[in-house]
Design an enzyme around this catalytic site. Structure first.
Site, PDB file in Angstrom:
ATOM      1  N   GLY A 227       0.769  -1.238   0.000  1.00 33.18           N
ATOM      2  CA  GLY A 227       0.000   0.000   0.000  1.00 33.18           C
ATOM      3  C   GLY A 227       0.797   1.282   0.000  1.00 33.18           C
ATOM      4  O   GLY A 227       0.215   2.360   0.082  1.00 33.18           O
ATOM      5  N   GLU A 268       4.139  -6.746   1.674  1.00 30.85           N
ATOM      6  CA  GLU A 268       3.696  -7.246   0.352  1.00 30.85           C
ATOM      7  C   GLU A 268       3.428  -6.089  -0.588  1.00 30.85           C
ATOM      8  O   GLU A 268       2.292  -5.879  -1.007  1.00 30.85           O
ATOM      9  CB  GLU A 268       2.363  -7.971   0.471  1.00 30.85           C
ATOM     10  CG  GLU A 268       2.272  -9.119   1.369  1.00 30.85           C
ATOM     11  CD  GLU A 268       0.822  -9.351   1.791  1.00 30.85           C
ATOM     12  OE1 GLU A 268       0.636 -10.224   2.636  1.00 30.85           O
ATOM     13  OE2 GLU A 268      -0.092  -8.667   1.300  1.00 30.85           O
ATOM     14  N   PRO A 269       4.433  -5.325  -0.941  1.00 29.98           N
ATOM     15  CA  PRO A 269       4.167  -4.210  -1.844  1.00 29.98           C
ATOM     16  C   PRO A 269       3.960  -4.676  -3.272  1.00 29.98           C
ATOM     17  O   PRO A 269       4.579  -5.659  -3.712  1.00 29.98           O
ATOM     18  CB  PRO A 269       5.444  -3.366  -1.745  1.00 29.98           C
ATOM     19  CG  PRO A 269       6.498  -4.324  -1.296  1.00 29.98           C
ATOM     20  CD  PRO A 269       5.835  -5.463  -0.575  1.00 29.98           C
ATOM     21  N   TYR A 311     -10.187   4.335 -11.242  1.00 31.51           N
ATOM     22  CA  TYR A 311      -9.804   4.999  -9.975  1.00 31.51           C
ATOM     23  C   TYR A 311      -9.594   6.509 -10.145  1.00 31.51           C
ATOM     24  O   TYR A 311      -9.022   7.136  -9.250  1.00 31.51           O
ATOM     25  CB  TYR A 311      -8.488   4.410  -9.451  1.00 31.51           C
ATOM     26  CG  TYR A 311      -8.469   2.924  -9.282  1.00 31.51           C
ATOM     27  CD1 TYR A 311      -9.357   2.279  -8.412  1.00 31.51           C
ATOM     28  CD2 TYR A 311      -7.549   2.130  -9.970  1.00 31.51           C
ATOM     29  CE1 TYR A 311      -9.324   0.906  -8.250  1.00 31.51           C
ATOM     30  CE2 TYR A 311      -7.507   0.761  -9.809  1.00 31.51           C
ATOM     31  CZ  TYR A 311      -8.400   0.149  -8.950  1.00 31.51           C
ATOM     32  OH  TYR A 311      -8.359  -1.204  -8.785  1.00 31.51           O
ATOM     33  N   CYS A 338     -14.994   1.582 -27.513  1.00 27.34           N
ATOM     34  CA  CYS A 338     -16.341   2.143 -27.545  1.00 27.34           C
ATOM     35  C   CYS A 338     -16.874   2.333 -26.129  1.00 27.34           C
ATOM     36  O   CYS A 338     -17.793   1.636 -25.669  1.00 27.34           O
ATOM     37  CB  CYS A 338     -17.258   1.264 -28.376  1.00 27.34           C
ATOM     38  SG  CYS A 338     -17.001   1.590 -30.108  1.00 27.34           S
ATOM     39  N   GLU A 339     -16.228   3.189 -25.426  1.00 17.09           N
ATOM     40  CA  GLU A 339     -16.583   3.647 -24.072  1.00 17.09           C
ATOM     41  C   GLU A 339     -15.938   5.025 -23.983  1.00 17.09           C
ATOM     42  O   GLU A 339     -15.040   5.344 -24.764  1.00 17.09           O
ATOM     43  CB  GLU A 339     -15.907   2.795 -22.983  1.00 17.09           C
ATOM     44  CG  GLU A 339     -16.302   1.357 -22.932  1.00 17.09           C
ATOM     45  CD  GLU A 339     -17.580   1.090 -22.170  1.00 17.09           C
ATOM     46  OE1 GLU A 339     -17.983   1.955 -21.364  1.00 17.09           O
ATOM     47  OE2 GLU A 339     -18.162   0.031 -22.394  1.00 17.09           O
ATOM     48  N   TYR A 366      -0.661  -2.717 -11.955  1.00 13.36           N
ATOM     49  CA  TYR A 366      -2.094  -2.794 -12.269  1.00 13.36           C
ATOM     50  C   TYR A 366      -2.378  -2.211 -13.659  1.00 13.36           C
ATOM     51  O   TYR A 366      -3.435  -1.631 -13.889  1.00 13.36           O
ATOM     52  CB  TYR A 366      -2.934  -2.093 -11.180  1.00 13.36           C
ATOM     53  CG  TYR A 366      -2.573  -2.579  -9.792  1.00 13.36           C
ATOM     54  CD1 TYR A 366      -2.990  -3.845  -9.363  1.00 13.36           C
ATOM     55  CD2 TYR A 366      -1.776  -1.823  -8.935  1.00 13.36           C
ATOM     56  CE1 TYR A 366      -2.632  -4.320  -8.109  1.00 13.36           C
ATOM     57  CE2 TYR A 366      -1.420  -2.296  -7.682  1.00 13.36           C
ATOM     58  CZ  TYR A 366      -1.854  -3.537  -7.278  1.00 13.36           C
ATOM     59  OH  TYR A 366      -1.491  -4.011  -6.041  1.00 13.36           O
TER      60      TYR A 366
HETATM   61  N1  PLP Z   1      -1.369  -7.256  -0.206  1.00 11.24           N
HETATM   62  C1  PLP Z   1      -2.684  -7.459  -0.392  1.00 11.24           C
HETATM   63  C2  PLP Z   1      -3.378  -8.466   0.431  1.00 11.24           C
HETATM   64  C3  PLP Z   1      -3.382  -6.720  -1.360  1.00 11.24           C
HETATM   65  O1  PLP Z   1      -4.699  -6.915  -1.539  1.00 11.24           O
HETATM   66  C4  PLP Z   1      -2.678  -5.768  -2.150  1.00 11.24           C
HETATM   67  C5  PLP Z   1      -3.364  -4.972  -3.171  1.00 11.24           C
HETATM   68  O2  PLP Z   1      -4.486  -5.067  -3.499  1.00 11.24           O
HETATM   69  C6  PLP Z   1      -1.307  -5.604  -1.938  1.00 11.24           C
HETATM   70  C7  PLP Z   1      -0.696  -6.355  -0.956  1.00 11.24           C
HETATM   71  C8  PLP Z   1      -0.495  -4.639  -2.729  1.00 11.24           C
HETATM   72  O3  PLP Z   1      -0.911  -3.323  -2.621  1.00 11.24           O
HETATM   73  P1  PLP Z   1      -0.053  -2.162  -3.286  1.00 11.24           P
HETATM   74  O4  PLP Z   1       0.112  -2.485  -4.722  1.00 11.24           O
HETATM   75  O5  PLP Z   1      -0.821  -0.922  -3.065  1.00 11.24           O
HETATM   76  O6  PLP Z   1       1.271  -2.147  -2.589  1.00 11.24           O
END
Ligand code: PLP
Length: 390
Positions: A227, A268-269, A311, A338-339, A366
């Protein structure tokens, strides 16, 4: 992407050359940037036993997964398909964490079968896990700390109304099930959301986890999710990593002291590691004047990069074909779907002509992974720039 000798370049390769070689639309990733980000994160936690688990939903290209592995980054997956990709990239099952939400139990059994660590995110599945494995399989529990933070309501995952994790107010129910089946809980997990700029939000969520951790004397792992915010625009506030590192490290070391043993801290980035490393190259098909505005119609759309539409995300756009323009224009850059797929509205860009290549920056996370075949169009190719070669 750097400006060098009046050209946009990645590792000294002109981006325009990459577009000419591989065609557009095209995703291009810079391996050096990814390694820089890995080192930046590690550098913020020098005193901590830290593990980085790449949230591969951000970018599952196999070469990127291999690059992560070579650099000592492990992996977080959310589906059996991502798990297969991780194994295909050479990860051992034990290096993979499976963090699903509301999946059927057979997906969990399949992940256990290859030795992955599982993050259990509801009480029913925790109980099934206990019935099936007793204390034989180590697991982690995903907690919802009820902290609202993130760049946008759609990417908040730890507030009271979120579907993710087990609400911290159900802590007694968790402990009852864990004790009833002797479940071997080795870690607690939480993920607050995406695009979080305030170190304080991470610390508040961490405090909830650190407090609950004291109910598990044999705990080994605290996983604080991902996050971290990156800059999409000039002047954007981002997560201050040194500040966050200092604040969290202190509280984390205190927890280790209380539990009487060393703990591992996991993150977990996704976005933090790969967003800035990627760009989407598109070509202007039409420059279409209208009475109130000029549209630049490009050979891409929400089928390739949905973040602006989904977003309201800002992606900086540069005209790679015209880096030294004397004139700029103000354009609406739109897709061919077509949007109403507007990448940018009223955006000042170096004057655009038909055929020019435009780069949408910060598209590594993403981007491709959320792309689709909508309108039956193909997805872009992906190119990694690695050791000076595309
Ligand atoms: N960990 C979990 C469980 C998630 O759902 C997400 C994103 O949806 C992430 C990590 C990674 O988030 P970010 O890409 O914002 O670091």
């Amino acid at each position: 992407m750097q400006i060098n000798n009046h050209q946009y370049q990645i590792q000294n390769i002109p981006v325009l050359e990459i577009a000419q070689q591989f065609g557009t639309p095209l995703y291009v990733y810079d391996a050096d940037k990814i390694v820089e980000k890995i080192n930046q994160l590690r550098g913020a936690f020098p005193q901590i036993n830290l593990k980085i688990k790449f949230a591969c939903k951000a970018l599952t290209n196999i070469s990127i997964l291999k690059l992560m592995r070579q650099n000592g980054v492990e992996i977080d997956v959310v589906s059996p398909q991502e798990l297969q990709l991780a194994l295909h990239a050479g990860y051992e099952g034990s290096q993979v964490t499976f963090t699903p939400s509301g999946v059927s139990f057979d997906e969990i059994e399949a992940a256990v079968a290859v030795g992955s660590m599982i993050n259990l995110d509801n009480l029913i599945v925790l109980e099934k896990f206990g019935q099936r494995y007793g204390g034989n399989v180590p697991c982690m529990i995903r907690i919802k700390p009820n902290v609202a933070a993130g760049g946008n309501a759609k990417i908040m995952t730890a507030h009271e109304g979120s579907k993710f994790g087990i609400d911290i107010r159900q802590r007694e129910e968790i402990l009852t099930i864990v004790n009833q089946y002797g479940i071997n809980v080795v870690g607690l997990h939480q993920h607050t959301g995406s695009d979080i700029k305030e170190a304080d939000a991470f610390v508040r969520a961490a405090d909830v986890i650190f407090d609950f951790a004291q109910s598990f004397p044999n705990l080994q792992i605290i996983d604080l999710g991902g996050g971290f915010k990156v800059a999409y625009k000039k002047g954007d506030h981002i997560t201050n990593m040194p500040e966050l590192g200092a604040q969290l490290s202190e509280a984390f070391l205190n927890l280790s002291k209380k539990l009487g043993h060393e703990l591992q801290l996991w993150f977990e980035p996704g976005k933090f590691l790969v967003s800035e490393a990627g760009l989407l190259l598109v070509q202007a098909n039409v420059v279409k004047p209208a009475p109130s505005r000029t549209f630049v119609g490009v050979n891409s759309g929400l089928n390739h990069l949905i973040r602006p539409m989904m977003y309201d995300a800002y992606h900086h756009i540069v005209n790679v074909s015209n880096p030294e323009a004397e004139k700029t224009g103000v354009y609406d850059v739109v897709g061919y779907i077509c949007e109403t797929d507007t990448f940018a509205k009223d955006r000042e860009i170096n004057e655009v002509h038909e055929g020019d290549v435009l780069a949408l920056l910060n598209a590594g996370a993403y981007g491709f992974t959320m792309s689709s075949h909508y309108n039956s169009r193909f997805r872009p190719a992906e190119v990694l720039v690695y050791q000076g070669k595309a």
